[in-house]
Design a protein around this motif. Sequence first.
Motif, PDB file in Angstrom:
ATOM      1  N   HIS A   1     -16.113 -57.602 -17.671  1.00  0.00           N
ATOM      2  CA  HIS A   1     -15.363 -58.360 -16.667  1.00  0.00           C
ATOM      3  C   HIS A   1     -13.979 -57.746 -16.458  1.00  0.00           C
ATOM      4  O   HIS A   1     -13.478 -57.694 -15.338  1.00  0.00           O
ATOM      5  N   ALA A   2     -13.365 -57.276 -17.550  1.00  0.00           N
ATOM      6  CA  ALA A   2     -12.015 -56.709 -17.431  1.00  0.00           C
ATOM      7  C   ALA A   2     -12.042 -55.430 -16.576  1.00  0.00           C
ATOM      8  O   ALA A   2     -11.203 -55.261 -15.668  1.00  0.00           O
ATOM      9  N   SER A   3     -13.013 -54.554 -16.821  1.00  0.00           N
ATOM     10  CA  SER A   3     -13.038 -53.322 -16.014  1.00  0.00           C
ATOM     11  C   SER A   3     -13.478 -53.626 -14.576  1.00  0.00           C
ATOM     12  O   SER A   3     -13.065 -52.952 -13.627  1.00  0.00           O
ATOM     13  N   LEU A   4     -14.271 -54.682 -14.400  1.00  0.00           N
ATOM     14  CA  LEU A   4     -14.623 -55.112 -13.038  1.00  0.00           C
ATOM     15  C   LEU A   4     -13.353 -55.550 -12.299  1.00  0.00           C
ATOM     16  O   LEU A   4     -13.150 -55.205 -11.128  1.00  0.00           O
ATOM     17  N   GLY A   5     -12.489 -56.285 -13.014  1.00  0.00           N
ATOM     18  CA  GLY A   5     -11.208 -56.712 -12.436  1.00  0.00           C
ATOM     19  C   GLY A   5     -10.385 -55.513 -11.982  1.00  0.00           C
ATOM     20  O   GLY A   5      -9.833 -55.506 -10.876  1.00  0.00           O
ATOM     21  N   GLU A   6     -10.348 -54.482 -12.807  1.00  0.00           N
ATOM     22  CA  GLU A   6      -9.589 -53.262 -12.448  1.00  0.00           C
ATOM     23  C   GLU A   6     -10.157 -52.632 -11.175  1.00  0.00           C
ATOM     24  O   GLU A   6      -9.422 -52.212 -10.280  1.00  0.00           O
ATOM     25  N   LYS A   7     -11.469 -52.576 -11.112  1.00  0.00           N
ATOM     26  CA  LYS A   7     -12.096 -51.974  -9.923  1.00  0.00           C
ATOM     27  C   LYS A   7     -11.820 -52.802  -8.662  1.00  0.00           C
ATOM     28  O   LYS A   7     -11.630 -52.257  -7.578  1.00  0.00           O
ATOM     29  N   LEU A   8     -11.803 -54.126  -8.824  1.00  0.00           N
ATOM     30  CA  LEU A   8     -11.535 -54.979  -7.658  1.00  0.00           C
ATOM     31  C   LEU A   8     -10.088 -54.824  -7.206  1.00  0.00           C
ATOM     32  O   LEU A   8      -9.795 -54.893  -6.000  1.00  0.00           O
ATOM     33  N   ILE A   9      -9.193 -54.604  -8.154  1.00  0.00           N
ATOM     34  CA  ILE A   9      -7.790 -54.358  -7.772  1.00  0.00           C
ATOM     35  C   ILE A   9      -7.712 -53.058  -6.963  1.00  0.00           C
ATOM     36  O   ILE A   9      -7.054 -52.986  -5.924  1.00  0.00           O
ATOM     37  N   HIS A  10      -8.439 -52.055  -7.403  1.00  0.00           N
ATOM     38  CA  HIS A  10      -8.514 -50.788  -6.657  1.00  0.00           C
ATOM     39  C   HIS A  10      -9.086 -51.041  -5.247  1.00  0.00           C
ATOM     40  O   HIS A  10      -8.582 -50.511  -4.247  1.00  0.00           O
ATOM     41  N   LEU A  11     -10.110 -51.880  -5.200  1.00  0.00           N
ATOM     42  CA  LEU A  11     -10.770 -52.180  -3.922  1.00  0.00           C
ATOM     43  C   LEU A  11      -9.791 -52.782  -2.900  1.00  0.00           C
ATOM     44  O   LEU A  11      -9.913 -52.507  -1.696  1.00  0.00           O
ATOM     45  N   THR A  12      -8.828 -53.565  -3.379  1.00  0.00           N
ATOM     46  CA  THR A  12      -7.894 -54.224  -2.447  1.00  0.00           C
ATOM     47  C   THR A  12      -7.130 -53.202  -1.601  1.00  0.00           C
ATOM     48  O   THR A  12      -6.698 -53.517  -0.494  1.00  0.00           O
ATOM     49  N   GLU A  13      -7.002 -51.973  -2.104  1.00  0.00           N
ATOM     50  CA  GLU A  13      -6.257 -50.940  -1.357  1.00  0.00           C
ATOM     51  C   GLU A  13      -6.973 -50.534  -0.058  1.00  0.00           C
ATOM     52  O   GLU A  13      -6.372 -49.965   0.836  1.00  0.00           O
ATOM     53  N   PHE A  14      -8.261 -50.818   0.012  1.00  0.00           N
ATOM     54  CA  PHE A  14      -9.051 -50.358   1.162  1.00  0.00           C
ATOM     55  C   PHE A  14      -9.303 -51.455   2.198  1.00  0.00           C
ATOM     56  O   PHE A  14      -9.963 -51.213   3.205  1.00  0.00           O
ATOM     57  N   LEU A  15      -8.831 -52.668   1.910  1.00  0.00           N
ATOM     58  CA  LEU A  15      -9.245 -53.819   2.734  1.00  0.00           C
ATOM     59  C   LEU A  15      -8.054 -54.536   3.378  1.00  0.00           C
ATOM     60  O   LEU A  15      -6.985 -54.611   2.770  1.00  0.00           O
ATOM     61  N   PRO A  16      -8.243 -55.090   4.591  1.00  0.00           N
ATOM     62  CA  PRO A  16      -7.199 -55.944   5.187  1.00  0.00           C
ATOM     63  C   PRO A  16      -7.222 -57.297   4.458  1.00  0.00           C
ATOM     64  O   PRO A  16      -8.109 -58.117   4.688  1.00  0.00           O
ATOM     65  N   LEU A  17      -6.247 -57.525   3.584  1.00  0.00           N
ATOM     66  CA  LEU A  17      -6.345 -58.635   2.628  1.00  0.00           C
ATOM     67  C   LEU A  17      -6.288 -60.015   3.270  1.00  0.00           C
ATOM     68  O   LEU A  17      -6.732 -61.000   2.663  1.00  0.00           O
ATOM     69  N   GLU A  18      -5.790 -60.093   4.516  1.00  0.00           N
ATOM     70  CA  GLU A  18      -5.778 -61.420   5.159  1.00  0.00           C
ATOM     71  C   GLU A  18      -7.207 -61.945   5.357  1.00  0.00           C
ATOM     72  O   GLU A  18      -7.426 -63.153   5.473  1.00  0.00           O
ATOM     73  N   HIS A  19      -8.171 -61.046   5.366  1.00  0.00           N
ATOM     74  CA  HIS A  19      -9.570 -61.472   5.490  1.00  0.00           C
ATOM     75  C   HIS A  19     -10.240 -61.684   4.124  1.00  0.00           C
ATOM     76  O   HIS A  19     -11.425 -62.027   4.061  1.00  0.00           O
ATOM     77  N   PHE A  20      -9.499 -61.428   3.049  1.00  0.00           N
ATOM     78  CA  PHE A  20     -10.072 -61.530   1.696  1.00  0.00           C
ATOM     79  C   PHE A  20      -9.170 -62.405   0.820  1.00  0.00           C
ATOM     80  O   PHE A  20      -8.623 -61.934  -0.180  1.00  0.00           O
ATOM     81  N   PRO A  21      -9.025 -63.690   1.210  1.00  0.00           N
ATOM     82  CA  PRO A  21      -8.015 -64.545   0.561  1.00  0.00           C
ATOM     83  C   PRO A  21      -8.264 -64.801  -0.929  1.00  0.00           C
ATOM     84  O   PRO A  21      -7.368 -65.243  -1.620  1.00  0.00           O
ATOM     85  N   LYS A  22      -9.457 -64.536  -1.402  1.00  0.00           N
ATOM     86  CA  LYS A  22      -9.769 -64.853  -2.801  1.00  0.00           C
ATOM     87  C   LYS A  22      -9.744 -63.623  -3.703  1.00  0.00           C
ATOM     88  O   LYS A  22      -9.844 -63.736  -4.924  1.00  0.00           O
ATOM     89  N   LEU A  23      -9.651 -62.446  -3.097  1.00  0.00           N
ATOM     90  CA  LEU A  23      -9.914 -61.231  -3.869  1.00  0.00           C
ATOM     91  C   LEU A  23      -8.843 -60.899  -4.908  1.00  0.00           C
ATOM     92  O   LEU A  23      -9.167 -60.614  -6.066  1.00  0.00           O
ATOM     93  N   VAL A  24      -7.570 -60.950  -4.506  1.00  0.00           N
ATOM     94  CA  VAL A  24      -6.506 -60.532  -5.428  1.00  0.00           C
ATOM     95  C   VAL A  24      -6.473 -61.443  -6.659  1.00  0.00           C
ATOM     96  O   VAL A  24      -6.428 -60.975  -7.799  1.00  0.00           O
ATOM     97  N   GLY A  25      -6.550 -62.746  -6.418  1.00  0.00           N
ATOM     98  CA  GLY A  25      -6.518 -63.711  -7.526  1.00  0.00           C
ATOM     99  C   GLY A  25      -7.687 -63.497  -8.478  1.00  0.00           C
ATOM    100  O   GLY A  25      -7.524 -63.516  -9.692  1.00  0.00           O
TER     101      GLY A  25
END
Length: 379
Positions: free
Chosen positions: A347-371
Amino acid sequence: MRVLVYGAGQLAQMMYLAAAPLGVIVSAVDVATETVVNPVSKKPTGVSLRNAIQNSNAITVEFEHVPEHLLLDADKSGKLFPNVASILTGADRVREKALLIKNDIPNCDHVIINHIDQLDGLVAKLGEKVIFKASRDGYDGYGQWRMSSKADLVGLREKFSLLDLEKVPLIAERMMQFDREISLVGARNKEGEIACFSLAENLHHEGQLHVSVAPITNHNDALQKKANEIFEKLASALDYVGVLAVELFQCGDELYVNEIAPRVHNSGHWTQQGCSTSQFEQHIRAVLGLPLGSTELIGVSAMVNIIGCSSFSRDLIGIHNAHLHWYGKEVRVKRKMGHINVVAKSHASLGEKLIHLTEFLPLEHFPKLVGEASRLEKS
Ligand code: ATP
Ligand code: MG
């Protein structure tokens, strides 16, 4: 072998893609026009519905709101799985509640409203925080109204007096103070054998699924067992064949069924990369009477829905074990356009990958991702 799917959206498309390696050809039915189409191109195949039914080894659905006359017609062939009663139960919250009560399965306290006067005693029965759901044709939070205090009743009464409550009753449900939302996706075959996937943890925003993580954090065997038992009870009671999803609210050690979906489910998309057999292949196997596949985990997965947007960097697939699934639809507000599956070792390394993923996405459409990414990273 051939499978005919009623409904021509992304779920039919993903069944088509999963069935192809088995040598199984999937066609879809656009239920609005009753046309048989290719599930990816959506182009008519030129085969009539009548012939497609005749040529199929199995018939199934990608959504529960298929017009009843089409279901009954398909059922005459003896090849429709799951059965009509299961599909109709998933499409109607009144039937769904009756099934849960009959099988002694915990669910949310509720009142079935088929007359506006029933609003009078409601607060005494359910409290002031209530969610009203149309008993039919709701999805992704559509057909729902929330009451947060008694004062809201005035406006709601006005709205509900415009509805034909005798024809389509409302379900008034007590708002649950759950710890989290989880779901169990599993399959049952014609011999009654059952294979459940690991529990998924689901994050919603405005009534719509945004992120699933599987297995759930703090996974424990007792909870999985409890969910599997609920699944077995429901699937056996329905004499169900195919993939069935059960949405659950977790409150401490208790599980309450929110609703069931008689089909492959958005909260099971992670199985495409996260499991030995995907839910799509599993459904095809089950409806054709083939052996069920292993539900062994490949890693820890996240599924991130792409909702209401199409502009993001496709380079996200450069993240190790990140996969894009694009449905090829026109953009609309709140429309599910595609999803991203990411698999990691923990789960921890999945979290790291999702943080990386946020760099590629318009975050206003992904309100749950960063948290969610930072929660997982810290886990
Ligand atoms: P779906 O797209 O899954 O078919 P839906 O629109 O049919 O969704 P539900 O799954 O019943 O409807 O509700 C959508 C979401 O609203 C739930 O996932 C949950 O977040 C919230 N919700 C529903 N019922 C309750 C309840 N009784 N208490 C608290 N939250 C609720
Ligand atoms: Mg739901």
